[in-house]
Design an enzyme around this catalytic site. Structure first.
Site, PDB file in Angstrom:
ATOM      1  N   ALA A  61      40.293  29.980  45.559  1.00 50.67           N
ATOM      2  CA  ALA A  61      41.134  30.536  44.922  1.00 50.67           C
ATOM      3  C   ALA A  61      42.070  29.754  43.400  1.00 50.67           C
ATOM      4  O   ALA A  61      41.972  28.845  43.608  1.00 50.67           O
ATOM      5  CB  ALA A  61      42.309  31.997  44.711  1.00 50.67           C
ATOM      6  N   GLY A 100      39.853  30.909  49.297  1.00 50.66           N
ATOM      7  CA  GLY A 100      39.368  31.804  49.187  1.00 50.66           C
ATOM      8  C   GLY A 100      37.118  31.301  49.382  1.00 50.66           C
ATOM      9  O   GLY A 100      36.368  32.386  48.980  1.00 50.66           O
ATOM     10  N   GLU A 103      36.452  31.912  52.632  1.00 50.68           N
ATOM     11  CA  GLU A 103      37.035  33.718  52.764  1.00 50.68           C
ATOM     12  C   GLU A 103      35.482  34.548  51.742  1.00 50.68           C
ATOM     13  O   GLU A 103      35.140  35.314  52.341  1.00 50.68           O
ATOM     14  CB  GLU A 103      38.285  34.300  52.407  1.00 50.68           C
ATOM     15  CG  GLU A 103      38.958  33.474  52.830  1.00 50.68           C
ATOM     16  CD  GLU A 103      40.249  34.526  52.861  1.00 50.68           C
ATOM     17  OE1 GLU A 103      40.823  34.055  51.072  1.00 50.68           O
ATOM     18  OE2 GLU A 103      41.501  34.915  52.963  1.00 50.68           O
ATOM     19  N   GLU A 123      45.910  27.098  52.914  1.00 52.30           N
ATOM     20  CA  GLU A 123      46.717  28.298  52.729  1.00 52.30           C
ATOM     21  C   GLU A 123      47.712  27.813  52.828  1.00 52.30           C
ATOM     22  O   GLU A 123      49.234  27.818  51.712  1.00 52.30           O
ATOM     23  CB  GLU A 123      46.267  29.613  51.878  1.00 52.30           C
ATOM     24  CG  GLU A 123      45.044  30.437  51.148  1.00 52.30           C
ATOM     25  CD  GLU A 123      43.719  30.646  52.433  1.00 52.30           C
ATOM     26  OE1 GLU A 123      43.434  28.947  53.136  1.00 52.30           O
ATOM     27  OE2 GLU A 123      43.026  30.900  51.722  1.00 52.30           O
TER      28      GLU A 123
END
Ligand code: 3H9
Length: 694
Positions: A61, A100, A103, A123
């Site tokens: 992210a 992310g 993911e 994370e």
């Protein structure tokens, strides 16, 4: 410019992302992928490929968007939409597929990766959990225990290992785009199913694993909240997918709102910022460094030699005679054997690194090296003599560095006819393990020398931070007030255990009294002796250490210091003899000892640190508050989840900090407690360090 492009190649809809530098999943990237994905549902493509351009697949992210109002499409929803696609979606990974980013790949129906790629969910290092389905999909693919390990550890793993574990379907080498297109064609040809990870069941697991992991984490991640939330979120993967995803989201939001995550994000950016020197152009030319020499094969010199050898450099290690050299090289060998034993290096790699270190006893061997690092005793005369010799033998343009922890780099530079080539490289012990490197810029250090050493620091795996010249530079200078207060608390009423426990429980890796024993009490003693009496600080603060040194208690190495150490296990225990010395010294000073509560101990030590940090900023010794935070998190065992001393000061409010410092001044005197003028200014302006640094 739209970072996402879409085209159909041989009936494959290719979604290609180009968002330098690391393809972070920013709003523009998320919306671009969503638009392309939706377009692909109705066009002539038979399947969809998600691939990134540049050096890496999505690195996660976009951290710079955190803390701002989130914009749709949210990443977890986008990933669900990818997974729900009626057409087959394949992720092609190279570089580092992280957070992310990984993911996204887990939401795709198949995953292909280059053999050089690494994948992971880091994370936790930002005080977060993989909040875009990671804690739900990974357990479905590899089981609870392996998922907990991957997510709690946070370190990326090679794609090849991920494939063995079942997280990646195919490993290829060479041109990823070509290989990935061929793979998608193959999947289409065999009518491969749109495999949705969310539809899998989590393999049965012993529920004991959660309790056991909580116990392990309470020790390994003391004080941290994200690991506990990760365990809870992974546990929620045992629920139906939608319920688990909902719980994951709630826990992710809890993490985002937690000051620990804000602190860790601050350090992430501060570490990168610290590498930049404000007054140097980013593209300044750098000197070529291939051959490195280290002077002094003691603990420091040997460790520094290992850092360079491990990074592939040829290292010449110089000692004054054959005996000292043999002793030094045998320590290096022992360290490598230790690395092999702990599984950090293979036997073969350790052998190759060791073979890069060549011992010499003659300065003439340094004639052609590109960088010399002096790592001898803290004796200014000795150091100056060495630099005069280096000036005579080293080629023009070689960088001459000193590993001094305290000495005046300008005075050392003045011993040469080329002060512009002289710089400080302050490594921390053990040098082959500790990440921090203070790079000390002398008054005359040339810009390209500084830029070269900063870049070199990163190349050998260190976190370089620039400091100006002053006694102790950033880290050790700040430590003076911290240690002073520890010693004053001891003589005023605390025990060594009280002080260590207060700071350890607050989050420091080790209490200050144990640190002193580890470093050796004779080291501080010698450093004090080298100073004029009026520069040694509050005399009450070294009464006990001096008395211990006089009694032959030098710390861990002599089996006794502030504590007693078991000769076999090095286990420490309280020593009544020390308390007798403390009582005696307190009495001699007319101090009535009385217990001090833990909070007071912490505030006296930490606020002394903060106050000196303010002075260091004011004097321009550190470029930014974040640089100081990086020094403390990487070099001094300061809890990263508190963001470093300067970030912590902002968190609790500078008003409170000054209020307490003024109370301490009232109580303990203005010699030790003077609020820094920067602190006063910031408080007067109702400001913060973060705002000041902007
Ligand atoms: C996440 O994904 C949450 C999700 O689970 C859930 C969401 C709902 N964002 O390190 P470098 C910048 S959390 C924005 O020097 P390297 C970095 O600041 C995220 N910017 O390069 C720097 O900028 P500048 C999980 C980022 O080659 C530049 O890129 N992901 C991001 O040594 C170069 O960085 C992570 O935690 C980002 N995500 O190492 C991965 N990442 O040049 C964090 C980097 O202006 N990133 N930047 O200073 C890394 O570990 C390393 O950057 C990486 C490259 C290994 C990728």
């Amino acid at each position: 410019m739209n970072p996402v492009s879409y085209e159909i190649i041989d009936q494959i809809g290719v979604i290609a992302v180009n968002n330098p530098p690391v393809n972070a999943l920013s709003f523009a990237v998320r919306s671009g992928i969503q638009a392309a994905l939706r377009a692909a549902q109705d066009d002539a493509s038979k399947a969809i490929l998600i691939i990134c351009e540049g050096g890496t697949f999505f690195a996660g992210a976009d951290i710079s968007e955190f803390g701002k109002p989130p914009k749709e499409p949210y990443l977890p929803d986008l990933i669900d939409e990818i997974e729900a696609s009626g057409k087959l979606v394949v992720a092609a990974m190279h570089g580092t597929a992280l957070g992310g980013g990984f993911e996204v790949a887990l939401g795709c129906h198949y995953r292909i990766a280059l053999d050089t790629a690494r994948v992971g969910l880091p994370e936790v290092k930002l005080g977060l959990l993989p909040g875009a389905g990671g804690t739900q999909r990974v357990p479905r693919l590899v089981g609870i225990a392996a998922a907990l390990q991957l997510i709690l550890d946070g370190a990326p793993i090679p794609a090849i290992a991920a494939a063995e574990a079942g997280l990646v379907d195919k490993i290829v080498s060479g041109d990823l785009r070509v290989a990935a297109l061929a793979y998608v064609q193959e999947l289409v040809a065999r009518n491969a199913a749109t495999r949705r990870t969310s539809e899998l069941n989590v393999p049965a697991a012993d529920e004991q694993v959660f309790a056991a992991t909580r116990i392990a984490v309470a020790k390994s991640a003391r004080g941290q909240t994200a690991p506990l939330r990760i365990i809870e979120s992974v546990q929620a993967s045992l629920l139906p997918f939608a319920a688990g995803r909902k719980r994951e989201r709630e826990l992710f939001v809890d993490c985002m709102q937690d000051p620990q995550s804000v602190a860790l994000q601050h350090l992430f950016f501060a570490e990168r910022e610290a590498a930049r020197i404000k007054d140097l152009p980013r593209d300044i030319g750098k000197r070529r460094i291939e051959r490195v020499a280290i002077i002094g094969a003691g603990t420091m010199g040997g460790g520094i030699a290992m850092c360079f050898a491990n990074a592939g450099f040829d290292v010449t290690l110089l000692e004054i005679n054959a005996d000292a050299l043999a002793r030094g090289l045998s320590i290096v060998e022992k360290n490598y054997a230790g690395s092999v034993q702990r599984g950090k290096l293979s036997e073969e790699d350790a052998g190759a690194c060791r073979a890069r270190i060549h011992g010499v006893t003659d300065y003439d061997a340094l004639a052609d090296v590109d960088l010399v690092i002096e790592a001898v005793f803290e004796d200014p005369q000795l150091k100056k003599g060495i630099f005069a010799k280096l000036d005579a033998v080293c080629r023009r343009g070689a960088i001459l560095a000193t590993n001094t922890s305290y000495q005046d780099v300008d005075a050392i530079a003045a011993a040469t006819g080329r002060p512009e080539d002289v710089i400080g490289m302050h490594f921390f012990s053990p040098a082959h393990i500790m990440k921090l490197l203070e790079v000390v810029r002398g008054e005359k250090t040339a810009g390209d020398v500084l830029a070269t050493v900063m870049a070199l620091g990163k190349k050998i795996g260190k976190v370089p931070v620039m400091s100006g010249v002053c006694y102790g530079f950033i880290g050790n200078r700040m430590l003076q007030g911290y240690f002073r207060e520890a010693q004053l608390c001891l003589i005023e009423g605390s025990t060594p255990e009280d002080i260590d426990a207060a700071l350890y429980d607050w989050g420091m890796a080790m209490g200050p009294i144990s640190v002193a024993d580890l470093a050796g009490l004779d080291v501080g003693y010698k450093a004090r002796q080298a100073l004029a009496p009026d520069q040694r600080g509050d005399p009450r603060s070294y009464r006990v250490p001096d008395a211990l040194v006089a009694a032959g208690r030098l710390g861990q190495k002599s089996g006794a210091g502030f504590y007693r150490y078991d000769p076999a296990t090095r286990a420490k225990s309280a020593d009544p003899e020390v308390m007798q010395i403390v009582e005696r010294e307190a009495q001699a000073l007319g101090i009535q000892r009385a217990p001090i509560d833990a909070n007071e101990i912490v505030e006296r030590l930490i606020f002394a640190l903060i106050n000196e940090g303010m002075n260091i900023l004011d004097e321009g010794i550190a470029q930014r508050p974040g640089d100081i935070d990086v020094v403390y998190a990487y070099g001094y065992g300061f809890p990263a989840w508190r963001g470093g001393p300067m970030h912590y000061a902002d968190t609790i409010g500078l008003n409170y900090v000054i209020e307490r410092i003024e109370e301490f001044r009232e109580r303990y005197g203005s010699n030790n407690w003077q609020p820094a003028s920067l602190l006063k200014t910031l408080v007067a302006n109702n400001s913060s360090l973060a705002r000041w640094a902007e």
